[in-house]
Design an enzyme around this catalytic site. Structure first.
Site, PDB file in Angstrom:
ATOM      1  N   HIS A  17      70.367   7.044  37.056  1.00 11.49           N
ATOM      2  CA  HIS A  17      70.625   7.908  35.995  1.00 11.49           C
ATOM      3  C   HIS A  17      72.076   8.646  36.143  1.00 11.49           C
ATOM      4  O   HIS A  17      72.729   8.821  35.234  1.00 11.49           O
ATOM      5  CB  HIS A  17      69.611   8.909  35.814  1.00 11.49           C
ATOM      6  CG  HIS A  17      68.144   8.510  35.421  1.00 11.49           C
ATOM      7  ND1 HIS A  17      67.071   8.947  35.934  1.00 11.49           N
ATOM      8  CD2 HIS A  17      67.852   7.797  34.410  1.00 11.49           C
ATOM      9  CE1 HIS A  17      65.956   8.548  35.375  1.00 11.49           C
ATOM     10  NE2 HIS A  17      66.588   7.478  34.278  1.00 11.49           N
ATOM     11  N   LYS A  41      53.811   8.589  27.592  1.00 12.19           N
ATOM     12  CA  LYS A  41      53.995   8.858  29.231  1.00 12.19           C
ATOM     13  C   LYS A  41      53.301  10.208  29.693  1.00 12.19           C
ATOM     14  O   LYS A  41      53.070  11.354  28.862  1.00 12.19           O
ATOM     15  CB  LYS A  41      55.441   9.011  29.636  1.00 12.19           C
ATOM     16  CG  LYS A  41      56.072   7.767  29.841  1.00 12.19           C
ATOM     17  CD  LYS A  41      57.317   7.716  30.206  1.00 12.19           C
ATOM     18  CE  LYS A  41      58.060   6.481  30.330  1.00 12.19           C
ATOM     19  NZ  LYS A  41      59.387   6.520  30.977  1.00 12.19           N
TER      20      LYS A  41
END
Ligand code: COA
Length: 156
Positions: A17, A41
């Site tokens: 990321h 999630k």
């Protein structure tokens, strides 16, 4: 001033990321790393923990803000005057998912466009779940995540 949002679950943030973020900062003057909800999630870290881990990881970067939202990402982008959403693509398998996410975002607000960066091959196998699995199996993850993630795992 060109402003973009880099949204994701970041549960937790990884060096993959951060690589996408650094490259986005070469294109945009300001990037807001936005911890957003993916309803499908289960959370590993709280939103507050994720924001703190990211803030620590990017403290040396210029032009970065960190925030969270429980609403739509494009609504947040509009609110703060950002024009683009950043996403990373690791492999062909990411494409289908990103394609439908981009189309949903375009349907909601076509004035916010998407920009994709290809993940560095070095990071193409990293995901937050893989990090979590490795950590649980006592694999050394220190080369894959910022120090703030290691410290937060140690506290938990
Ligand atoms: N390096 C490391 N990992 C990467 C990566 C990279 N360069 N690129 C993607 N990933 C991994 C992440 O680690 C994550 O792994 P995991 O599934 O094991 O947790 C996975 O790819 C995808 O995660 P992420 O990029 O965080 O996306 P997401 O699917 O979890 O979340 C949101 C997408 C949060 C941006 C999206 O759901 C959203 O915008 N939600 C708010 C509501 C909304 O606006 N919905 C859209 C319109 S309906």
């Amino acid at each position: 001033m060109k402003k973009a949002i880099y949204p994701g679950s970041f549960d937790p943030i990884t060096n993959g990321h951060l690589d996408i973020l650094k490259r986005a900062l070469e294109v945009f003057d300001e990037v807001v790393v936005l911890v957003a909800d993916n309803q499908n999630k289960k959370q590993r870290f709280t939103v507050e923990e994720r924001v703190l881990m990211i803030k620590d990881a990017v403290k040396e970067y210029k032009g970065v803000k960190v925030d969270s939202t429980h609403g739509l990402t494009v609504a947040y982008a509009k609110k703060v005057g950002a024009t683009h959403l950043i996403r990373g693509l690791r492999a062909v398998t990411d494409f289908e998912y990103e394609f439908s996410l981009a189309e949903a975002n375009r349907f909601i607000d076509s004035s916010i466009d998407m920009v994709f960066f290809m993940a560095n091959p070095e990071h193409s196998y990293i995901s937050s779940s893989a990090i979590d699995d490795m950590h649980k199996a006592n694999v050394d993850i220190s080369k894959l995540v910022p120090e703030s993630v290691i410290k937060t795992y140690q506290k938990k």
